[in-house]
Scaffold this active site. Structure first.
Site, PDB file in Angstrom:
ATOM      1  N   ASP A 229     -44.259  47.070 -81.320  1.00  0.00           N
ATOM      2  CA  ASP A 229     -44.160  47.317 -79.880  1.00  0.00           C
ATOM      3  C   ASP A 229     -43.056  46.418 -79.321  1.00  0.00           C
ATOM      4  OD1 ASP A 229     -46.382  48.779 -77.825  1.00  0.00           O
ATOM      5  OD2 ASP A 229     -44.985  47.390 -76.865  1.00  0.00           O
TER       6      ASP A 229
ATOM      7  N   ASP B 259     -47.803  56.721 -81.479  1.00  0.00           N
ATOM      8  CA  ASP B 259     -48.379  56.991 -80.150  1.00  0.00           C
ATOM      9  C   ASP B 259     -47.421  56.539 -79.049  1.00  0.00           C
ATOM     10  OD1 ASP B 259     -50.163  57.623 -78.119  1.00  0.00           O
ATOM     11  OD2 ASP B 259     -51.190  55.692 -78.228  1.00  0.00           O
TER      12      ASP B 259
ATOM     13  N   CYS C 111     -48.585  62.199 -75.144  1.00  0.00           N
ATOM     14  CA  CYS C 111     -49.402  62.091 -73.927  1.00  0.00           C
ATOM     15  C   CYS C 111     -48.678  62.700 -72.729  1.00  0.00           C
ATOM     16  CB  CYS C 111     -49.790  60.641 -73.658  1.00  0.00           C
ATOM     17  SG  CYS C 111     -48.381  59.582 -73.343  1.00  0.00           S
TER      18      CYS C 111
END
Ligand code: SAH
Length: 396
Positions: free
Chosen positions: A250, A300, A340
């Site tokens: 990340d 994700d 998403c």
């Protein structure tokens, strides 16, 4: 005279099907001086009362339905009933999964347009996105305090889309005293730290809960690459299930710090966790060039498309990361990949992933289709509530 809007002929149809949005181009006339967020009666062209809505003059969605009942009264009791119903609907899930963190109200999907409420142990976080939600802020807080007297209520309405509604961004305590961060929640026997002040959205990604549990099913003895990890909870579940190693990737050092704390808090072996503060696109290219592979790759990414104009770019983004991801999966391994972006249709996402497998020269099988957690329901009258799509692929 009651303040009201009258729809153009034919535009009552979606309202009669209980869809909550009324677009500005569907309104024929407006009666009375309407103010931002106030409650208005909605009528069809022939005078039939269709229900009651909140007025959002600055938005393309100019009215959002609170109720489809002619005699409804939108007042404190209305919000009390809606929130009690939302809590009631989640009680089975809360018990089954041992949740102290869950989405209490999922906006349109719970009949509360523009109102998102997440409960993290004794902190309730509200995100009020529409003029109607803003108008009823104090009432909503009163109801929440009555339902959960020991909780602090905090607002995280720091979302750009509020500007379309003519609202400023807002953050702050609405009731009680904010405890020290992080708040600790539990789900499926896993403890997770949530920072409602500095965290993304309202502090955490509750919507991936079921998918974390699914990832854990495959994780025993495996090496896992958790891309766009945020606070590392996919990896946390995997470690708890006996993964050999987890690498979180990340760009946020704060999120990765929480990830390490989460592992320690769950008394798991910290030496099995690697935190890579890096750009996923760059790191994955490097790993591909080095020939590095993992048993499980989780992908994700954040929302790539906020509007239709961004959809083409989003498609390229999904293609790019999934192409890289396929290269990094060991034969017989798994890719768990998500989108998403609500605007990305499930069929299109699947096609992009299929193209990525083809270009990567890998045979892949979809073994499971995945979606958002059950406290993020999709009301049958509001299909737009479906946004999180995932594919579990076995890569041969
Ligand atoms: N998988 C997470 C949620 C991911 S949200 C969970 O289950 O909780 C998306 C994350 O991607 C954010 O934490 C953000 O910091 C990170 N991010 C965005 N762009 C990135 C990039 N190019 N490289 C690495 N991380 C990125």
């Amino acid at each position: 005279m009651k303040k009201r809007i009258i729809l153009k002929p034919g535009r009552e149809r979606s309202v009669l099907r209980h869809h909550p949005w009324i677009f500005s181009n569907g309104i024929r006339s407006v009666k009375g001086e309407l103010t931002l967020g106030e409650t208005i009666e909605v009528r069809a062209h022939d005078g039939r009362v269709l229900g009651w809505a909140a007025w959002s003059p600055n938005s393309q969605i100019q009215a959002r339905m609170w109720s489809f009942e002619k005699e409804a009264v939108i007042d404190k009791n209305f919000f009390k009933q809606k929130l009690a119903k939302a809590q009631f609907a989640r009680e089975g899930l809360i018990a089954r999964q041992g949740l102290t963190g869950y989405r209490l109200a999922a906006s349109e999907s719970d009949g509360l347009p523009g109102i998102t409420i997440d409960k993290y142990a004794n902190v309730i976080v509200c995100q009020l996105l529409s003029a109607g939600a803003e108008y009823w802020r104090d009432t909503i807080v009163e109801v929440l305090v009555e339902m959960f007297p020991d909780c602090c209520v905090y607002e995280r309405s720091d979302v750009a889309s509020r500007e379309k509604e003519g609202l400023e961004q807002r953050i702050g305590v609405l009731h009680g005293e904010l405890p020290e961060m992080p708040v600790i929640i539990e789900e499926n026997g896993v403890k997770i730290g949530v920072d409602v002040v500095k965290g993304h959205k309202t502090g955490f990604y509750l919507d991936q809960r079921d998918n974390r549990a699914i990832a854990a099913e495959y994780a025993k003895g495996k090496d896992v690459l958790n891309c766009f990890s945020y606070s590392g909870t996919f990896g946390l579940y995997a470690l708890k299930a006996g993964a050999n190693s987890v690498e979180n990737v990340d760009v946020s050092s704060h999120a990765l710090e929480t990830a390490m704390n989460n592992v320690a808090m769950n008394l798991l072996d910290e030496s099995r966790l690697i935190n890579s503060e890096a750009d996923v696109f760059k790191l994955l290219r490097k790993y591909r060039d080095e020939g590095k592979q993992f048993d499980i790759v989780i992908m994700d990414p954040p929302k790539f498309a906020d509007n239709k104009a961004q959809l083409d770019g989003a498609c390229r983004g999904y293609k790019d990361i999934n192409l890289l991801a396929f290269a990094l999966v060991k034969p017989g391994g798994m890719l768990l990949t998500y989108s998403c972006s609500g605007l990305m249709q499930a069929e299109l996402f699947q096609k992009i992933v299929a193209d990525a497998a083809l270009d990567a020269g890998r045979d892949a099988q979809i073994v499971r289709k995945l979606t958002q957690a059950q406290d993020h329901p999709i009301a049958t009258n509001f299909p737009e509530g479906f946004y999180l799509k995932g594919l579990a692929l076995q890569v041969l």
